[in-house]
Design a protein around this motif. Structure first.
Motif, PDB file in Angstrom:
ATOM      1  N   PHE A 152       0.822  -1.229   0.000  1.00 26.78           N
ATOM      2  CA  PHE A 152       0.000   0.000   0.000  1.00 26.78           C
ATOM      3  C   PHE A 152       0.853   1.275   0.000  1.00 26.78           C
ATOM      4  O   PHE A 152       0.377   2.323   0.441  1.00 26.78           O
ATOM      5  CB  PHE A 152      -0.852   0.042   1.280  1.00 26.78           C
ATOM      6  CG  PHE A 152      -2.146  -0.743   1.239  1.00 26.78           C
ATOM      7  CD1 PHE A 152      -2.589  -1.390   0.099  1.00 26.78           C
ATOM      8  CD2 PHE A 152      -2.947  -0.818   2.390  1.00 26.78           C
ATOM      9  CE1 PHE A 152      -3.794  -2.096   0.100  1.00 26.78           C
ATOM     10  CE2 PHE A 152      -4.146  -1.518   2.387  1.00 26.78           C
ATOM     11  CZ  PHE A 152      -4.576  -2.162   1.249  1.00 26.78           C
ATOM     12  N   ARG A 155       1.744   6.235  -1.720  1.00 28.44           N
ATOM     13  CA  ARG A 155       1.608   7.603  -1.201  1.00 28.44           C
ATOM     14  C   ARG A 155       2.746   8.008  -0.262  1.00 28.44           C
ATOM     15  O   ARG A 155       2.911   9.182   0.039  1.00 28.44           O
ATOM     16  CB  ARG A 155       0.269   7.749  -0.473  1.00 28.44           C
ATOM     17  CG  ARG A 155       0.182   6.887   0.757  1.00 28.44           C
ATOM     18  CD  ARG A 155      -1.233   6.799   1.303  1.00 28.44           C
ATOM     19  NE  ARG A 155      -2.163   6.287   0.313  1.00 28.44           N
ATOM     20  CZ  ARG A 155      -3.486   6.466   0.363  1.00 28.44           C
ATOM     21  NH1 ARG A 155      -4.020   7.126   1.368  1.00 28.44           N
ATOM     22  NH2 ARG A 155      -4.251   5.973  -0.557  1.00 28.44           N
ATOM     23  N   SER A 179      -1.454  -2.024  -4.429  1.00 26.15           N
ATOM     24  CA  SER A 179      -2.511  -1.069  -4.766  1.00 26.15           C
ATOM     25  C   SER A 179      -2.051  -0.135  -5.885  1.00 26.15           C
ATOM     26  O   SER A 179      -2.859   0.607  -6.434  1.00 26.15           O
ATOM     27  CB  SER A 179      -2.891  -0.249  -3.524  1.00 26.15           C
ATOM     28  OG  SER A 179      -1.757   0.466  -3.052  1.00 26.15           O
ATOM     29  N   GLY A 193      -7.328  -3.564  -3.458  1.00 24.68           N
ATOM     30  CA  GLY A 193      -7.683  -2.333  -2.774  1.00 24.68           C
ATOM     31  C   GLY A 193      -9.007  -2.442  -2.061  1.00 24.68           C
ATOM     32  O   GLY A 193      -9.826  -3.311  -2.392  1.00 24.68           O
ATOM     33  N   THR A 194      -9.194  -1.578  -1.070  1.00 20.15           N
ATOM     34  CA  THR A 194     -10.469  -1.544  -0.348  1.00 20.15           C
ATOM     35  C   THR A 194     -11.113  -0.182  -0.595  1.00 20.15           C
ATOM     36  O   THR A 194     -11.518   0.113  -1.713  1.00 20.15           O
ATOM     37  CB  THR A 194     -10.252  -1.839   1.148  1.00 20.15           C
ATOM     38  OG1 THR A 194      -9.458  -0.815   1.744  1.00 20.15           O
ATOM     39  CG2 THR A 194      -9.563  -3.189   1.350  1.00 20.15           C
ATOM     40  N   MET A 195     -11.195   0.654   0.426  1.00 21.76           N
ATOM     41  CA  MET A 195     -11.756   2.007   0.299  1.00 21.76           C
ATOM     42  C   MET A 195     -11.060   2.884   1.335  1.00 21.76           C
ATOM     43  O   MET A 195     -10.486   2.369   2.284  1.00 21.76           O
ATOM     44  CB  MET A 195     -13.251   1.982   0.603  1.00 21.76           C
ATOM     45  CG  MET A 195     -13.537   1.413   1.986  1.00 21.76           C
ATOM     46  SD  MET A 195     -15.241   1.557   2.543  1.00 21.76           S
ATOM     47  CE  MET A 195     -16.136   0.669   1.337  1.00 21.76           C
ATOM     48  N   ARG A 256     -11.883  -3.991   7.005  1.00 25.53           N
ATOM     49  CA  ARG A 256     -10.501  -3.524   7.236  1.00 25.53           C
ATOM     50  C   ARG A 256     -10.491  -2.635   8.461  1.00 25.53           C
ATOM     51  O   ARG A 256     -11.338  -1.741   8.605  1.00 25.53           O
ATOM     52  CB  ARG A 256      -9.974  -2.755   6.017  1.00 25.53           C
ATOM     53  CG  ARG A 256      -8.583  -2.151   6.270  1.00 25.53           C
ATOM     54  CD  ARG A 256      -7.871  -1.761   4.980  1.00 25.53           C
ATOM     55  NE  ARG A 256      -8.366  -0.549   4.364  1.00 25.53           N
ATOM     56  CZ  ARG A 256      -7.787   0.658   4.489  1.00 25.53           C
ATOM     57  NH1 ARG A 256      -6.712   0.808   5.246  1.00 25.53           N
ATOM     58  NH2 ARG A 256      -8.295   1.695   3.862  1.00 25.53           N
TER      59      ARG A 256
END
Ligand SMILES: Nc1ncnc2c1ncn2[C@@H]1O[C@H](COP(=O)(O)OP(=O)(O)OP(=O)(O)O)[C@@H](O)[C@H]1O
Ligand SMILES: O=P(O)(O)OC[C@H]1O[C@H](OP(=O)(O)OP(=O)(O)O)[C@H](O)[C@@H]1O
Ligand SMILES: O=C(O)c1cccnc1
Length: 475
Positions: A152, A155, A179, A193-195, A256
């Motif tokens: 992840f 970023r 991701s 990926g989730t949210m 999550r």
């Protein structure tokens, strides 16, 4: 992107000089490292595919050449040489994903000195970065004991290239998915990926946010449950939505958790999900996780977590963010003669291994477990009973006789006479080979804290060459 200008000025200054004063010399360089990050016992190699691309595509544009000319350091002959640059030498390397140890030649490049000098900065940049992240990923995956790790980190990575190639390296080291869509697209890796919390916050309430998500993505219903209150709101709302999904014939994915005491919350959430009839709903944990927190969550706290999302600590190797691989001249060939070269330092530990070398992994003939590596001079035959010395001059037990082993050479030809003779496997194939190669190592070398040191030996011939050059230079 042309990366040829990502180089330290001194590489070009030296190459310009070599053209004038050592024009015929062939230079042989090794890449190796001395220290494993995080006090681990091994590094997982990565970055070879990008190294091959860079060497194949090494060129200087008219703009680059005009800039270099403006520095008033280089001869016209040298600028013409750069304009027509084409690597004409040889490269051998250890395939990506291989566990490797201090002092081992990961990559050996041989060619006109004026050419091979130019690759130092960019090859170190690529190999050091990707090997660092692959190694960190391997540690994190070890802690997760087979549970999938989603990468992840985009970023939080140090720039776009570190995000993209770092995610590639993370998958080589064992991550199941990323991701980062560019990495997934470019390298054939599963995206996942989730949210984010923004999705939940964008709606008047959490339940509506979950319902809308489930309508849009009924088969990808990993719901982020910690925006307001995991136990009193997040999980109960997720359960309501899961019931609606089941009624519509879908299989809920899970939740999550991204804050708070992850173990405590995961245990309570697991019970809520099980009691509601969703024992198969998975719990994913994220939030500044690393190998230590994951190991503590699973081993000490027995947290019921099925997957992990890991970003910043992985993509930056935050706990130990440098792999200090170096590029050292080990031989110079001139008029058909090869002269081994050595770099001497105040500390015995830092003296380089001279000459062109081969690296072997030794396997116990009965158990087929790897038990040591041996660095030999190239073309030196390993004998069935072999007196060797520790490659680490600080080891107390310096000499040992090895027997009853099978040996496997670790280096592969990549370039011969400037032509690529190697096809890089897919990233997922590298991951698989890497896992198998790590499994061959002794169990005690794998643990995260105070792992046993894996022995790396040098042959007597190599040791004698090193002694000879040390003595010669000392006088
Ligand atoms: N049970 C646990 N055992 C070990 N480490 C944990 C446990 N629960 C959470 N952690 C870790 O502790 C740290 C918690 O950080 P922090 O307190 O900043 O999180 P937070 O309270 O959720 O805040 P934020 O909402 O800003 O993320 C994270 O690195 C997290 O992975
Ligand atoms: O913590 P890391 O290991 O780096 O994993 C990535 C983090 O990025 C996201 O947080 P962020 O606060 O950026 O956004 P979000 O929580 O709103 O999604 C995500 O929720 C993770 O916590
Ligand atoms: O998909 C996710 O859950 C995700 C992606 C990037 C960073 N944090 C979380």
């Amino acid at each position: 992107m042309n990366l040829s200008m990502i180089t330290d000025l001194y590489e070009l200054s030296m190459a310009n000089g070599y053209q004038q004063v050592l024009p015929k010399e062939v230079g042989v360089f090794d890449i190796f490292f001395r220290r494993v990050p995080d006090n681990g016992s091994f590094v997982v190699t990565a970055g070879l595919a990008q190294a091959i691309e860079v060497i194949s595509d090494f060129h200087f544009s008219q703009e680059d050449l005009a800039y270099l000319q403006s520095l008033k350091l280089f001869t016209d002959d040298f600028l013409t040489f750069l304009e027509n640059f084409h690597f004409s030498g040889d490269l051998s390397a250890i395939p990506e994903g291989t566990p490797v140890f201090p002092r081992e030649p990961l990559l050996t490049i041989s060619g006109p000195l004026i050419q091979t000098q130019l690759f130092e900065t960019i090859l170190l940049n690529i190999i050091n970065h990707q090997s660092l992240i692959a190694t960190k990923a391997r540690r994190i995956c070890y802690a997760a004991q087979g549970r999938p790790i989603m990468e992840f980190g985009a970023r939080r990575a140090q720039g776009p290239s570190a995000a993209t190639l770092g995610a590639r390296a993370a998958v080589i080291g064992g991550c199941a998915s990323t991701s980062n869509l560019l990495t997934a697209e470019k390298f054939g890796i599963a995206s996942a990926g989730t949210m984010a919390h923004s999705w939940i916050e964008a709606f008047p309430d959490e339940l509506t946010a979950f319902e809308k998500w489930a309508e849009l993505y009924p088969d990808n219903s990993a719901l982020l449950v910690d925006t307001y209150d995991v136990i009193n709101s997040g999980v109960p709302n997720a359960i309501k939505v899961f019931k609606e999904l089941v009624a519509k014939g879908h299989q809920p994915v899970g939740i999550r958790i991204d804050s708070g005491d992850i173990s405590h919350l995961a245990k309570l959430a697991r019970k809520q999900l099980d009691d509601a009839g969703f024992p198969n709903a998975k719990i994913t944990a994220s939030n500044a996780l690393n190998e230590a927190t994951i190991q503590s969550l699973l081993l000490n706290q027995k947290a019921p977590i099925d997957n992990f999302g890991v970003g910043e600590d992985l993509i930056t190797s935050a706990s130990d963010p440098v792999l200090s691989g170096v590029y050292k001249l080990v031989a110079v060939k001139h008029l058909g003669q090869t002269v081994a070269k050595i770099k001497i330092s105040d500390s015995r530990e830092k003296v380089t291994l001279p000459g062109i070398k081969s690296l072997y992994r030794l396997y116990n003939k009965n158990s087929h477990q790897a038990f040591a590596d041996v660095i030999a001079l190239k073309n030196e035959q390993l004998t069935t009973e072999m007196l060797v010395r520790s490659a680490d001059p600080l080891d107390t037990k310096q000499k040992i006789t090895l027997s009853n082993f099978d040996s496997m050479p670790l280096q592969t030809d990549i370039f011969i006479n400037g032509k690529v003779v190697y096809t890089s496997p897919s990233v997922m194939a590298i991951q698989k080979q890497s896992q198998a190669a790590v499994q061959e190592l002794p169990e005690e070398t794998l643990r995260l804290t105070n792992p046993n040191k894996y022995p790396v030996y040098i042959t007597e011939k190599l040791a004698r060459l090193q002694e000879k050059l040390l003595n010669k230079q000392a006088h």
